[in-house]
Scaffold this motif. Structure first.
Motif, PDB file in Angstrom:
ATOM      1  N   ASP A  10     -48.347 -71.105 -34.303  1.00  0.00           N
ATOM      2  CA  ASP A  10     -48.494 -71.525 -32.909  1.00  0.00           C
ATOM      3  C   ASP A  10     -47.519 -70.773 -32.006  1.00  0.00           C
ATOM      4  O   ASP A  10     -47.888 -70.295 -30.926  1.00  0.00           O
ATOM      5  N   ASN A  11     -46.280 -70.688 -32.431  1.00  0.00           N
ATOM      6  CA  ASN A  11     -45.275 -69.995 -31.631  1.00  0.00           C
ATOM      7  C   ASN A  11     -45.598 -68.505 -31.491  1.00  0.00           C
ATOM      8  O   ASN A  11     -45.375 -67.902 -30.435  1.00  0.00           O
ATOM      9  N   ALA A  12     -46.121 -67.934 -32.579  1.00  0.00           N
ATOM     10  CA  ALA A  12     -46.501 -66.519 -32.527  1.00  0.00           C
ATOM     11  C   ALA A  12     -47.627 -66.302 -31.530  1.00  0.00           C
ATOM     12  O   ALA A  12     -47.601 -65.348 -30.739  1.00  0.00           O
ATOM     13  N   ALA A  13     -48.631 -67.191 -31.542  1.00  0.00           N
ATOM     14  CA  ALA A  13     -49.754 -67.072 -30.608  1.00  0.00           C
ATOM     15  C   ALA A  13     -49.274 -67.241 -29.168  1.00  0.00           C
ATOM     16  O   ALA A  13     -49.660 -66.467 -28.274  1.00  0.00           O
ATOM     17  N   LYS A  14     -48.429 -68.243 -28.931  1.00  0.00           N
ATOM     18  CA  LYS A  14     -47.920 -68.460 -27.571  1.00  0.00           C
ATOM     19  C   LYS A  14     -47.040 -67.302 -27.120  1.00  0.00           C
ATOM     20  O   LYS A  14     -47.056 -66.922 -25.938  1.00  0.00           O
ATOM     21  N   GLY A  15     -46.301 -66.726 -28.032  1.00  0.00           N
ATOM     22  CA  GLY A  15     -45.454 -65.597 -27.689  1.00  0.00           C
ATOM     23  C   GLY A  15     -46.262 -64.370 -27.302  1.00  0.00           C
ATOM     24  O   GLY A  15     -45.883 -63.631 -26.378  1.00  0.00           O
ATOM     25  N   LYS A  16     -47.388 -64.159 -27.966  1.00  0.00           N
ATOM     26  CA  LYS A  16     -48.226 -62.998 -27.657  1.00  0.00           C
ATOM     27  C   LYS A  16     -48.841 -63.112 -26.267  1.00  0.00           C
ATOM     28  O   LYS A  16     -48.800 -62.150 -25.477  1.00  0.00           O
ATOM     29  N   ILE A  17     -49.414 -64.254 -25.945  1.00  0.00           N
ATOM     30  CA  ILE A  17     -50.049 -64.383 -24.629  1.00  0.00           C
ATOM     31  C   ILE A  17     -48.996 -64.419 -23.533  1.00  0.00           C
ATOM     32  O   ILE A  17     -49.223 -63.906 -22.420  1.00  0.00           O
ATOM     33  N   SER A  18     -47.826 -64.970 -23.807  1.00  0.00           N
ATOM     34  CA  SER A  18     -46.748 -64.978 -22.827  1.00  0.00           C
ATOM     35  C   SER A  18     -46.282 -63.558 -22.526  1.00  0.00           C
ATOM     36  O   SER A  18     -46.074 -63.189 -21.359  1.00  0.00           O
ATOM     37  N   CYS A  19     -46.130 -62.739 -23.558  1.00  0.00           N
ATOM     38  CA  CYS A  19     -45.717 -61.348 -23.366  1.00  0.00           C
ATOM     39  C   CYS A  19     -46.776 -60.586 -22.579  1.00  0.00           C
ATOM     40  O   CYS A  19     -46.447 -59.811 -21.672  1.00  0.00           O
ATOM     41  N   LYS A  21     -48.976 -61.752 -20.416  1.00  0.00           N
ATOM     42  CA  LYS A  21     -49.034 -62.196 -19.024  1.00  0.00           C
ATOM     43  C   LYS A  21     -47.801 -61.776 -18.231  1.00  0.00           C
ATOM     44  O   LYS A  21     -47.912 -61.374 -17.061  1.00  0.00           O
ATOM     45  N   ASN A  22     -46.630 -61.853 -18.847  1.00  0.00           N
ATOM     46  CA  ASN A  22     -45.384 -61.587 -18.125  1.00  0.00           C
ATOM     47  C   ASN A  22     -44.938 -60.131 -18.175  1.00  0.00           C
ATOM     48  O   ASN A  22     -44.289 -59.644 -17.245  1.00  0.00           O
ATOM     49  N   TYR A  23     -45.286 -59.453 -19.272  1.00  0.00           N
ATOM     50  CA  TYR A  23     -44.888 -58.055 -19.444  1.00  0.00           C
ATOM     51  C   TYR A  23     -46.068 -57.243 -19.964  1.00  0.00           C
ATOM     52  O   TYR A  23     -46.043 -56.743 -21.104  1.00  0.00           O
ATOM     53  N   PRO A  24     -47.116 -57.086 -19.173  1.00  0.00           N
ATOM     54  CA  PRO A  24     -48.330 -56.413 -19.652  1.00  0.00           C
ATOM     55  C   PRO A  24     -48.085 -54.984 -20.116  1.00  0.00           C
ATOM     56  O   PRO A  24     -48.691 -54.529 -21.096  1.00  0.00           O
ATOM     57  N   LEU A  29     -47.756 -51.250 -24.690  1.00  0.00           N
ATOM     58  CA  LEU A  29     -46.987 -50.279 -25.470  1.00  0.00           C
ATOM     59  C   LEU A  29     -46.871 -50.727 -26.925  1.00  0.00           C
ATOM     60  O   LEU A  29     -46.956 -49.904 -27.843  1.00  0.00           O
ATOM     61  N   ARG A  30     -46.675 -52.020 -27.126  1.00  0.00           N
ATOM     62  CA  ARG A  30     -46.617 -52.536 -28.504  1.00  0.00           C
ATOM     63  C   ARG A  30     -47.940 -52.307 -29.229  1.00  0.00           C
ATOM     64  O   ARG A  30     -47.963 -51.975 -30.428  1.00  0.00           O
ATOM     65  N   ALA A  31     -49.044 -52.485 -28.510  1.00  0.00           N
ATOM     66  CA  ALA A  31     -50.355 -52.244 -29.107  1.00  0.00           C
ATOM     67  C   ALA A  31     -50.538 -50.760 -29.431  1.00  0.00           C
ATOM     68  O   ALA A  31     -51.084 -50.397 -30.470  1.00  0.00           O
ATOM     69  N   MET A  32     -50.083 -49.902 -28.524  1.00  0.00           N
ATOM     70  CA  MET A  32     -50.139 -48.461 -28.790  1.00  0.00           C
ATOM     71  C   MET A  32     -49.315 -48.096 -30.023  1.00  0.00           C
ATOM     72  O   MET A  32     -49.752 -47.282 -30.858  1.00  0.00           O
ATOM     73  N   MET A  33     -48.139 -48.682 -30.156  1.00  0.00           N
ATOM     74  CA  MET A  33     -47.288 -48.391 -31.311  1.00  0.00           C
ATOM     75  C   MET A  33     -47.961 -48.808 -32.610  1.00  0.00           C
ATOM     76  O   MET A  33     -47.853 -48.112 -33.628  1.00  0.00           O
ATOM     77  N   TRP A 108     -56.937 -60.179 -27.680  1.00  0.00           N
ATOM     78  CA  TRP A 108     -57.781 -59.325 -28.513  1.00  0.00           C
ATOM     79  C   TRP A 108     -58.203 -58.058 -27.780  1.00  0.00           C
ATOM     80  O   TRP A 108     -58.127 -56.965 -28.325  1.00  0.00           O
ATOM     81  N   VAL A 109     -58.651 -58.203 -26.537  1.00  0.00           N
ATOM     82  CA  VAL A 109     -59.155 -57.043 -25.786  1.00  0.00           C
ATOM     83  C   VAL A 109     -58.038 -56.037 -25.522  1.00  0.00           C
ATOM     84  O   VAL A 109     -58.190 -54.830 -25.754  1.00  0.00           O
ATOM     85  N   VAL A 110     -56.888 -56.520 -25.052  1.00  0.00           N
ATOM     86  CA  VAL A 110     -55.804 -55.600 -24.711  1.00  0.00           C
ATOM     87  C   VAL A 110     -55.231 -54.941 -25.967  1.00  0.00           C
ATOM     88  O   VAL A 110     -54.936 -53.729 -25.965  1.00  0.00           O
ATOM     89  N   SER A 111     -55.058 -55.696 -27.032  1.00  0.00           N
ATOM     90  CA  SER A 111     -54.527 -55.096 -28.256  1.00  0.00           C
ATOM     91  C   SER A 111     -55.515 -54.090 -28.846  1.00  0.00           C
ATOM     92  O   SER A 111     -55.106 -53.042 -29.373  1.00  0.00           O
TER      93      SER A 111
END
Length: 251
Positions: A10-19, A21-24, A29-33, A108-111
């Protein structure tokens, strides 16, 4: 799974969407890496297969499968956002109502797009560097890979992401880095050696093959990508994430 493990997902999922939304920009860049790391594994795996292809093709396949595990090991240890791993984590969060299904789709789409950009860039660098003499090796298998019957391709994709997401689940659950590496090594090596289909790895394989091998059909590539992507989503988000959530122990 106990409640502590459910909380980690749960925390991992919330952390991903938070990142996202707040730091697109940072999230992309993380997805590119992650795309870079997948391509590192594709290069390593196929160069190993090429080296052994003439004298000992079995060992080439085995070693190529084993070294491919470096992709997820790098993502877990260094950091990155992998679409197929997100199929498990985000779906688990949605089943637990920690995130919405809208959040799931956004991640999913952005990653997926970020993974593609990373795979494309690193694959073209590999091609520009001479591709370590692998043109004939890619030519030896790419047409057969694209000609896999649709149903078989789809089922291979489901099985693939079941394996991949098992590796991701172990990475989330286990505390010891050595234990994480061992389980990732076994799960990822297993899916590659079995010949299953991974949509993000295919982004790199198809880019390299399209650049090196004459006559590769772009239409066949796109069809394969659609089928394998859908199969990967089902393998991670339904076949693994749903039963994991259902069998977990609540408070």
């Amino acid at each position: 799974m106990n409640f502590e493990d459910v909380t980690k997902f749960d925390n991992a999922a919330k952390g991903k969407i938070s990142c996202l939304k707040n730091y697109p920009g940072k999230y992309f860049l993380r997805a590119m890496m992650a795309g870079f790391f997948i391509t590192v594994a594709v290069i390593f795996s196929n160069v190993a297969g090429n080296v052994f292809s003439a004298e000992a093709p079995f060992w080439g396949k085995f070693i190529g499968a084993m070294v491919f595990a470096i992709a997820v090991q790098l993502i877990v240890m260094v950091g990155g956002e992998l679409f197929t791993g997100n199929n498990l984590v985000m779906a688990f969060g949605a089943y637990d109502k920690s995130v919405s299904w809208g959040d799931v789709v956004k991640v999913w789409v952005v990653s997926y797009i970020g993974n593609f950009v990373g795979c494309l860039i690193f694959s073209l660098i590999f091609v520009g560097a001479g591709a370590s003499g692998t043109a004939d090796y890619f030519g030896s298998f790419i047409q057969n890979k694209l000609a896999i019957p649709e149903l078989e391709m789809f089922l291979r994709a489901i099985l693939c992401n079941f394996f991949v997401c098992l590796a991701v689940a172990c990475g989330v659950k286990l505390k010891s880095e050595s234990a994480k590496l061992i389980m990732i090594f076994m799960c990822i090596g297993g899916f590659v050696f079995s010949g299953f289909e991974h949509c993000i790895a295919n982004m790199s394989v198809f880019t390299i093959a399209y650049a090196l091998v004459p006559g590769v059909s772009l239409g066949a590539i796109l069809k394969s990508m659609v089928i394998v992507t859908i199969g990967n989503i089902i393998g991670g988000a339904v076949v693994l994430a749903l039963p994991l959530r259902k069998m977990s122990m609540d408070k």
